[in-house]
Design a protein around this motif. Structure first.
Motif, PDB file in Angstrom:
ATOM      1  N   GLN A   1       0.829  -1.210   0.000  1.00 36.60           N
ATOM      2  CA  GLN A   1       0.000   0.000   0.000  1.00 36.60           C
ATOM      3  C   GLN A   1       0.864   1.260   0.000  1.00 36.60           C
ATOM      4  N   ALA A   2       1.972   1.230   0.745  1.00 36.43           N
ATOM      5  CA  ALA A   2       2.869   2.388   0.774  1.00 36.43           C
ATOM      6  C   ALA A   2       3.493   2.626  -0.600  1.00 36.43           C
ATOM      7  N   LEU A   3       3.862   1.560  -1.286  1.00 36.12           N
ATOM      8  CA  LEU A   3       4.458   1.712  -2.619  1.00 36.12           C
ATOM      9  C   LEU A   3       3.424   2.162  -3.648  1.00 36.12           C
ATOM     10  N   ASP A   4       2.171   1.753  -3.478  1.00 36.38           N
ATOM     11  CA  ASP A   4       1.104   2.258  -4.355  1.00 36.38           C
ATOM     12  C   ASP A   4       0.935   3.766  -4.161  1.00 36.38           C
ATOM     13  N   ARG A   5       0.950   4.196  -2.907  1.00 34.41           N
ATOM     14  CA  ARG A   5       0.858   5.632  -2.621  1.00 34.41           C
ATOM     15  C   ARG A   5       2.042   6.375  -3.219  1.00 34.41           C
ATOM     16  N   HIS A   6       3.213   5.772  -3.134  1.00 33.98           N
ATOM     17  CA  HIS A   6       4.415   6.384  -3.697  1.00 33.98           C
ATOM     18  C   HIS A   6       4.265   6.577  -5.200  1.00 33.98           C
ATOM     19  N   ARG A   7       3.797   5.546  -5.890  1.00 32.72           N
ATOM     20  CA  ARG A   7       3.603   5.643  -7.335  1.00 32.72           C
ATOM     21  C   ARG A   7       2.579   6.703  -7.693  1.00 32.72           C
ATOM     22  N   ASP A   8       1.455   6.704  -6.967  1.00 32.08           N
ATOM     23  CA  ASP A   8       0.394   7.669  -7.258  1.00 32.08           C
ATOM     24  C   ASP A   8       0.858   9.103  -7.039  1.00 32.08           C
ATOM     25  N   ALA A   9       1.556   9.349  -5.936  1.00 34.84           N
ATOM     26  CA  ALA A   9       2.025  10.707  -5.642  1.00 34.84           C
ATOM     27  C   ALA A   9       3.092  11.148  -6.634  1.00 34.84           C
ATOM     28  N   SER A  10       3.970  10.231  -7.011  1.00 36.76           N
ATOM     29  CA  SER A  10       5.012  10.556  -7.982  1.00 36.76           C
ATOM     30  C   SER A  10       4.406  10.961  -9.321  1.00 36.76           C
ATOM     31  N   GLU A  11       3.430  10.191  -9.783  1.00 38.57           N
ATOM     32  CA  GLU A  11       2.806  10.496 -11.068  1.00 38.57           C
ATOM     33  C   GLU A  11       1.950  11.757 -10.985  1.00 38.57           C
ATOM     34  N   ALA A  12       1.328  11.990  -9.838  1.00 38.87           N
ATOM     35  CA  ALA A  12       0.546  13.217  -9.675  1.00 38.87           C
ATOM     36  C   ALA A  12       1.466  14.441  -9.688  1.00 38.87           C
ATOM     37  N   ALA A  13       2.605  14.341  -9.042  1.00 36.26           N
ATOM     38  CA  ALA A  13       3.566  15.455  -9.059  1.00 36.26           C
ATOM     39  C   ALA A  13       4.027  15.737 -10.485  1.00 36.26           C
ATOM     40  N   ALA A  14       4.267  14.682 -11.255  1.00 40.35           N
ATOM     41  CA  ALA A  14       4.681  14.870 -12.644  1.00 40.35           C
ATOM     42  C   ALA A  14       3.582  15.551 -13.457  1.00 40.35           C
ATOM     43  N   ALA A  15       2.319  15.202 -13.189  1.00 38.20           N
ATOM     44  CA  ALA A  15       1.203  15.828 -13.898  1.00 38.20           C
ATOM     45  C   ALA A  15       1.099  17.308 -13.554  1.00 38.20           C
ATOM     46  N   ALA A  16       1.316  17.640 -12.279  1.00 35.83           N
ATOM     47  CA  ALA A  16       1.286  19.050 -11.879  1.00 35.83           C
ATOM     48  C   ALA A  16       2.425  19.818 -12.545  1.00 35.83           C
ATOM     49  N   ALA A  17       3.606  19.211 -12.612  1.00 41.91           N
ATOM     50  CA  ALA A  17       4.737  19.868 -13.266  1.00 41.91           C
ATOM     51  C   ALA A  17       4.472  20.055 -14.761  1.00 41.91           C
ATOM     52  N   HIS A  18       3.842  19.054 -15.374  1.00 43.11           N
ATOM     53  CA  HIS A  18       3.508  19.167 -16.798  1.00 43.11           C
ATOM     54  C   HIS A  18       2.519  20.305 -17.032  1.00 43.11           C
ATOM     55  N   ALA A  19       1.531  20.415 -16.155  1.00 38.03           N
ATOM     56  CA  ALA A  19       0.552  21.500 -16.300  1.00 38.03           C
ATOM     57  C   ALA A  19       1.214  22.858 -16.120  1.00 38.03           C
ATOM     58  N   ALA A  20       2.206  22.933 -15.224  1.00 38.37           N
ATOM     59  CA  ALA A  20       2.890  24.204 -14.974  1.00 38.37           C
ATOM     60  C   ALA A  20       3.699  24.662 -16.178  1.00 38.37           C
ATOM     61  N   ARG A  21       4.013  23.747 -17.096  1.00 38.60           N
ATOM     62  CA  ARG A  21       4.759  24.112 -18.300  1.00 38.60           C
ATOM     63  C   ARG A  21       3.840  24.577 -19.433  1.00 38.60           C
ATOM     64  N   THR A  22       2.540  24.639 -19.184  1.00 42.06           N
ATOM     65  CA  THR A  22       1.606  25.115 -20.197  1.00 42.06           C
ATOM     66  C   THR A  22       1.918  26.576 -20.534  1.00 42.06           C
ATOM     67  N   PRO A  23       2.061  26.911 -21.786  1.00 46.63           N
ATOM     68  CA  PRO A  23       2.390  28.302 -22.137  1.00 46.63           C
ATOM     69  C   PRO A  23       1.293  29.279 -21.742  1.00 46.63           C
ATOM     70  N   ARG A  24       1.709  30.472 -21.369  1.00 50.61           N
ATOM     71  CA  ARG A  24       0.822  31.615 -21.191  1.00 50.61           C
ATOM     72  C   ARG A  24      -0.205  31.412 -20.088  1.00 50.61           C
ATOM     73  N   ILE A  25       0.167  30.736 -19.011  1.00 47.38           N
ATOM     74  CA  ILE A  25      -0.755  30.654 -17.884  1.00 47.38           C
ATOM     75  C   ILE A  25      -0.473  31.792 -16.916  1.00 47.38           C
ATOM     76  N   ALA A  26      -1.478  32.162 -16.155  1.00 48.40           N
ATOM     77  CA  ALA A  26      -1.351  33.298 -15.239  1.00 48.40           C
ATOM     78  C   ALA A  26      -0.395  32.960 -14.102  1.00 48.40           C
ATOM     79  N   PRO A  27       0.290  33.959 -13.542  1.00 49.87           N
ATOM     80  CA  PRO A  27       1.217  33.706 -12.431  1.00 49.87           C
ATOM     81  C   PRO A  27       0.575  32.996 -11.252  1.00 49.87           C
ATOM     82  N   ALA A  28      -0.666  33.367 -10.903  1.00 51.00           N
ATOM     83  CA  ALA A  28      -1.331  32.714  -9.769  1.00 51.00           C
ATOM     84  C   ALA A  28      -1.580  31.230 -10.043  1.00 51.00           C
ATOM     85  N   THR A  29      -1.876  30.908 -11.301  1.00 53.11           N
ATOM     86  CA  THR A  29      -2.080  29.513 -11.673  1.00 53.11           C
ATOM     87  C   THR A  29      -0.776  28.735 -11.562  1.00 53.11           C
TER      88      THR A  29
END
Length: 386
Positions: A320-348
């Motif tokens: 269960q701990a390793l499942d959580r690790h995988r989920d959090a790792s992939e979620a962090a990557a998704a957030a980082a990918h979204a942050a690379r979206t061009p022309r997003i507002a500073p608050a976003t």
């Protein structure tokens, strides 16, 4: 409890214990093949609608999950016990089952990742409602170009106070700025991950209708009645092969930085995690490998013991701990990918940076939980260690 553990691992423990041979593997594979065919029939009857959408039913979601479950177990067993099987047949079907399982898992992964990120945004921003798609723009701002570095800087600023305290489990973001950007960040994530889920669903439907899948299903149908064992399998004990799988797991765990994981907060990992490099986080790969090896170990126990497989609290909590690790790792990557979206507002960008940092903290918490559960020696947990 010690005697019970001995019975599970030693066929000479008593006269009532039948000898374990390759027939145990054959019976397990036939059972999993039957489950695969049953799930496939249910999936076809329900139409295989997309999970999480109005067109999908609970039966369709359950059928897809059962297909993945059986495909994983058959593929894993072919890998662990390959010396007991016809090598040509085994090496031909095993990668195809892995392809099928991975393809069917993508849609569910996108849905779970979106839920996780939106709930984290809700928790971090203190909003009264969970951020969802609003139907307006997703946080784009004309004339404003915010790179991943800007999001990284925002997250680093938000976590400055916690990087000096190893026991601090979470960043302390600026609530005002985070609340402003959370709704738009949630809408952006909703758009991106919903699109990814839709594509994954289309890919899964195409896969299930392809000649490649039909060839796999035909082989599994044959497997349900006839397992191509090697000539010596009928007299060969499969337990040494299962023990080898456990040894590979033990060696991989020993190579992990468990001393660092013994702290609830790893500032060094956070610093590396905030890198603008879009490549997968280098620290995560060994942990993902351990998760895979732990799954192979569990499935090997199922082959030997069937429904009575000795999966103790130690194995289950570590998994269960390793499942959580995988989920959090992939979620962090998704957030980082979204942050690379061009022309997003500073608050976003700020909200996405804080969200990324939060999920990397979740990664460290999962490593800490794994370290605590794995190193806890419990008599009679039945992990298969002799």
């Amino acid at each position: 409890m010690a005697q019970q553990h001995h019975d599970l691992t030693d066929s000479a423990a008593g006269p009532a214990a039948p000898p374990v041979t390759g027939e145990a593997l054959a019976g397990y594979l036939r059972g999993q093949a039957t489950e695969f065919l049953r799930a496939l029939r249910l999936h076809r009857e329900t139409g295989g609608g997309p999970s999480g959408s109005g067109g999908g039913t609970a039966d369709a979601v359950d059928a897809a999950r059962a297909l993945r479950r059986s495909a994983r177990r058959i593929s894993a067993s072919l890998h662990t016990f390959r010396p007991l099987l016809d090598p040509g047949w085994s090496e031909e079907i095993r990668p195809e089952l892995a392809w099928l399982s991975g393809t069917l898992a993508l849609e569910h992964a996108c849905e779970s990742r979106l839920d996780r990120l939106l709930l984290a945004l809700h928790r971090l921003s203190g909003a009264t409602t969970v951020p969802t798609q609003t139907g307006s723009n997703t946080g784009t701002s004309a004339g404003t170009a915010v790179s991943a570095t800007a999001a990284t800087t925002a997250a680093t600023t938000a976590t400055t106070t916690t990087t000096t305290q190893r026991t601090a489990p979470r960043p302390t973001p600026d609530r005002g700025n985070l609340t402003v950007g959370a709704a738009k960040a949630g809408a952006l994530l909703d758009r991106q991950l919903t699109l990814a889920r839709t594509r994954a669903h289309s890919t899964a439907l195409q896969a299930l209708g392809s000649s490649r899948f039909h060839a796999v299903a035909d082989k599994v149908a044959v497997l349900a009645s006839e397992v191509p064992l090697a000539p010596h399998a009928a007299t060969t004990d499969p337990r040494p092969l299962a023990a080898a799988a456990e040894e590979r797991l033990t060696d991989a765990v020993a190579a992990l930085p468990l001393v660092t994981a013994g702290h609830p907060y790893n500032a060094e990992a956070l610093i590396h995690g905030l890198s603008p490099d879009p490549a997968p986080h280098p620290q995560d790969a060994p942990w993902h490998q351990v998760r895979l090896l732990l799954r192979l170990h569990r499935y090997a126990l199922e082959v030997l013991h069937g429904d009575d497989a000795p999966l103790g609290v130690r194995l289950l909590s570590a998994g269960q701990a390793l499942d959580r690790h995988r989920d959090a790792s992939e979620a962090a990557a998704a957030a980082a990918h979204a942050a690379r979206t061009p022309r997003i507002a500073p608050a976003t960008a700020y909200a996405l940076g804080v969200l990324h940092a939060d999920q990397r903290h979740e990664v460290e918490a999962a490593r800490y939980a794994f370290q605590r559960s794995w190193q806890k020696q419990t008599i009679g947990t039945g992990t298969g260690t002799s």
